[in-house]
Design a protein around this motif. Structure first.
Motif, short mmCIF file in Angstrom:
data_model
loop_
_atom_site.label_atom_id
_atom_site.label_comp_id
_atom_site.label_asym_id
_atom_site.label_seq_id
_atom_site.Cartn_x
_atom_site.Cartn_y
_atom_site.Cartn_z
N LEU A 1 -12.57 -15.28 -10.84
CA LEU A 1 -13.66 -15.17 -11.89
C LEU A 1 -15.49 -14.98 -11.52
CD1 LEU A 1 -13.15 -18.91 -13.15
CD2 LEU A 1 -12.91 -17.16 -14.09
N ARG A 2 -15.12 -15.07 -9.86
CA ARG A 2 -16.12 -14.56 -9.46
C ARG A 2 -16.60 -13.44 -9.66
NH1 ARG A 2 -15.24 -18.54 -5.63
NH2 ARG A 2 -14.38 -17.52 -3.99
N ALA A 3 -14.99 -12.18 -9.34
CA ALA A 3 -15.11 -11.36 -9.25
C ALA A 3 -15.49 -9.78 -10.37
CB ALA A 3 -13.35 -10.76 -8.61
N TRP A 4 -15.51 -11.30 -11.53
CA TRP A 4 -15.04 -11.02 -13.09
C TRP A 4 -16.79 -11.47 -12.77
CZ3 TRP A 4 -13.07 -8.14 -16.33
CH2 TRP A 4 -13.33 -8.70 -17.93
N SER A 5 -17.59 -12.01 -13.04
CA SER A 5 -18.72 -12.16 -13.25
C SER A 5 -19.54 -11.22 -12.46
CB SER A 5 -19.22 -14.03 -12.24
OG SER A 5 -18.84 -14.07 -13.13
N ALA A 6 -18.93 -10.48 -11.27
CA ALA A 6 -19.23 -9.34 -10.18
C ALA A 6 -19.63 -8.34 -10.97
CB ALA A 6 -19.15 -9.23 -8.75
N LEU A 7 -18.91 -7.91 -11.58
CA LEU A 7 -18.55 -6.37 -12.78
C LEU A 7 -19.57 -6.32 -13.48
CD1 LEU A 7 -14.45 -6.59 -14.33
CD2 LEU A 7 -16.33 -4.99 -11.60
N PRO A 8 -20.24 -4.91 -13.57
CA PRO A 8 -21.64 -4.56 -14.84
C PRO A 8 -20.95 -5.15 -16.06
CG PRO A 8 -19.81 -2.93 -13.50
CD PRO A 8 -19.60 -3.76 -13.17
N LEU B 1 -14.78 5.68 -8.72
CA LEU B 1 -13.67 4.56 -9.49
C LEU B 1 -13.93 3.06 -9.15
CD1 LEU B 1 -10.31 6.74 -7.65
CD2 LEU B 1 -10.56 6.68 -10.68
N ASP B 2 -14.57 2.93 -8.44
CA ASP B 2 -14.77 1.87 -7.51
C ASP B 2 -15.37 0.64 -8.92
OD1 ASP B 2 -15.75 -0.07 -5.83
OD2 ASP B 2 -17.51 -0.56 -6.90
N VAL B 3 -15.77 0.90 -9.48
CA VAL B 3 -16.01 -1.00 -10.86
C VAL B 3 -14.80 -0.33 -11.80
CG1 VAL B 3 -16.92 -0.68 -13.22
CG2 VAL B 3 -18.28 -0.07 -11.28
N PRO B 4 -14.94 0.44 -12.93
CA PRO B 4 -12.47 0.53 -13.55
C PRO B 4 -11.51 -0.02 -12.01
CG PRO B 4 -13.89 2.81 -14.07
CD PRO B 4 -15.01 2.03 -12.12
N ALA B 5 -11.80 0.25 -10.76
CA ALA B 5 -10.59 0.16 -9.99
C ALA B 5 -10.83 -1.99 -9.94
CB ALA B 5 -10.83 0.42 -8.92
N ARG B 6 -11.90 -1.85 -9.52
CA ARG B 6 -12.39 -3.52 -9.86
C ARG B 6 -11.89 -4.40 -10.64
NH1 ARG B 6 -17.54 -5.18 -8.49
NH2 ARG B 6 -18.44 -3.12 -8.22
N ALA B 7 -12.19 -3.75 -12.06
CA ALA B 7 -12.23 -4.69 -13.06
C ALA B 7 -10.70 -4.33 -13.33
CB ALA B 7 -12.61 -3.46 -14.47
N LEU B 8 -10.18 -3.89 -12.80
CA LEU B 8 -8.20 -3.54 -13.59
C LEU B 8 -7.87 -4.75 -12.12
CD1 LEU B 8 -6.29 -1.93 -15.48
CD2 LEU B 8 -8.92 -1.45 -15.30
N THR B 9 -8.58 -4.56 -11.61
CA THR B 9 -7.76 -5.30 -10.68
C THR B 9 -8.04 -7.23 -10.64
OG1 THR B 9 -8.44 -3.98 -8.37
CG2 THR B 9 -7.85 -6.74 -8.12
N VAL B 10 -8.87 -7.07 -11.38
CA VAL B 10 -9.23 -8.41 -11.68
C VAL B 10 -8.54 -8.83 -13.21
CG1 VAL B 10 -11.18 -10.24 -13.33
CG2 VAL B 10 -11.59 -8.64 -10.88
N GLN B 11 -8.01 -7.48 -14.39
CA GLN B 11 -7.32 -8.04 -15.15
C GLN B 11 -6.03 -8.35 -14.89
OE1 GLN B 11 -7.22 -4.53 -18.21
NE2 GLN B 11 -5.24 -5.05 -18.44
N THR B 12 -5.76 -7.41 -13.84
CA THR B 12 -3.86 -7.96 -13.48
C THR B 12 -4.04 -9.40 -13.13
OG1 THR B 12 -3.88 -5.30 -13.41
CG2 THR B 12 -2.04 -6.66 -12.70
N GLY B 13 -4.57 -9.77 -12.22
CA GLY B 13 -4.74 -10.82 -11.83
C GLY B 13 -4.91 -12.01 -12.64
#
Length: 309
Positions: free
Chosen positions: A163-170, A266-278
């Motif tokens: 949840l923290r990683a999701w909130s940190a995304l733009p 790639l940083d933001v989309p890769a982080r978003a997909l990591t959170v989505q998959t998680g």
């Protein structure tokens, strides 16, 4: 998809697969290729029927089908330019059967082919009425689903870092705002993974993309984000990632610079997909009442690292 609907769908699929047949049953088996709450995919002979999610916008779906039809060097083309039927209020589309990637042969995964197809797609001018790419919306849906599951379960130790990683995304990566103007806009697949590739004609025709549900205009780096995420999490070997990225660049893909460091893009989309998959993994594990496996835990660990950086 309820059991009483399946006979009707099977009958319509058989009729589409054998349009010139008489009333005598064909004898071909109908097999289920996928069956989830949002999608059912059946095969009969060389024809595939896909039942799309409830609430699918029929106008947007028709535009996505039209895009796939005009890009036969990228997409497996649909058999009809519009949904062929409606079952239980959900649209049904028809496709030729294509041979999927062999999940038991990871060394033969077509990463270069996937990258080349993405580059072709990203270099194609979208139609004026093209709908938006649904990648960020899918990520937001995964998080909403996870919150529903967590609300009815005991606290889970994997939830806070995710949840923290999701909130940190733009905001744009959470589908809460448009992407900033400095991001390129192109046609995008929206949900690229190896399950979205088939060979057609079978068994060894060229690779083509399938699944148009998320196709539209958006940030092309999103289509590279899942393999980038897997690489960053240690789930994709460095050689496979290098070959994928090199093939994308060689084909003129605009999502990353021609050379140099691709990660600023790639940083933001890769982080978003990591959170989505998680989020998807955690929701499934929590629903089943089981612990996370090694792969699932690696995604949660990556989310924890994001907010420590």
């Amino acid at each position: 998809m309820t059991a009483d609907v399946l006979p009707r769908l099977t009958a319509e699929l058989a009729a589409a697969a054998h349009p010139d047949a008489d009333a005598v049953p064909c004898g071909c088996a109908t097999t289920t290729l996928a069956h989830r709450p949002d999608t059912t995919v059946l095969r009969h002979a060389g024809t595939v029927a896909k039942v799309h999610a409830s609430g699918t916008d029929p106008t947007a779906l028709a535009l996505r089908l039209a895009t796939a039809a005009r890009l036969p060097d990228v997409f497996l083309p649909p058999l009809a330019p519009a949904p062929a039927a409606s079952v239980a209020g959900r649209p049904v589309t028809l496709w030729p059967y294509g041979a999927p990637v062999d999940p038991d042969a990871p060394d033969t995964a077509p990463w270069e082919a996937a990258a080349t197809l993405l580059a072709r797609l990203h270099r194609t001018s979208p139609a004026p009425a093209a709908p938006p790419m649904r990648g960020p919306a899918k990520a937001a849906h995964a998080m909403a689903r996870l919150r529903e599951v967590l609300a009815g379960a005991a606290p889970h130790p994997a939830a806070p870092p995710l949840l923290r990683a999701w909130s940190a995304l733009p905001a744009w990566a959470r589908a809460e705002a448009p992407a900033p103007d400095h991001h390129p806009r192109t046609l995008c697949h929206g949900d690229l993974h190896l399950g979205q590739l088939v060979r057609h004609p079978v068994p060894d025709g060229p690779w083509r993309l399938i699944d148009v549900d998320d196709l539209g205009v958006g940030v092309p780096a999103w289509d590279l984000a899942r393999p980038a995420s897997w690489y960053a999490c240690g789930l994709l070997p460095p050689d496979a990632w290098t070959r994928f990225l090199a093939a994308y660049r060689a084909a003129g893909g605009p999502a990353v610079p021609e050379d140099g460091d691709p990660w600023p893009a790639l940083d933001v989309p890769a982080r978003a997909l990591t959170v989505q998959t998680g989020a998807r993994y955690l929701a499934k594990a929590a629903t089943a009442g089981r612990p996370l496996d090694e792969v699932e835990q690696s995604l949660i660990d990556a989310c924890a690292r994001m907010t420590r950086a």
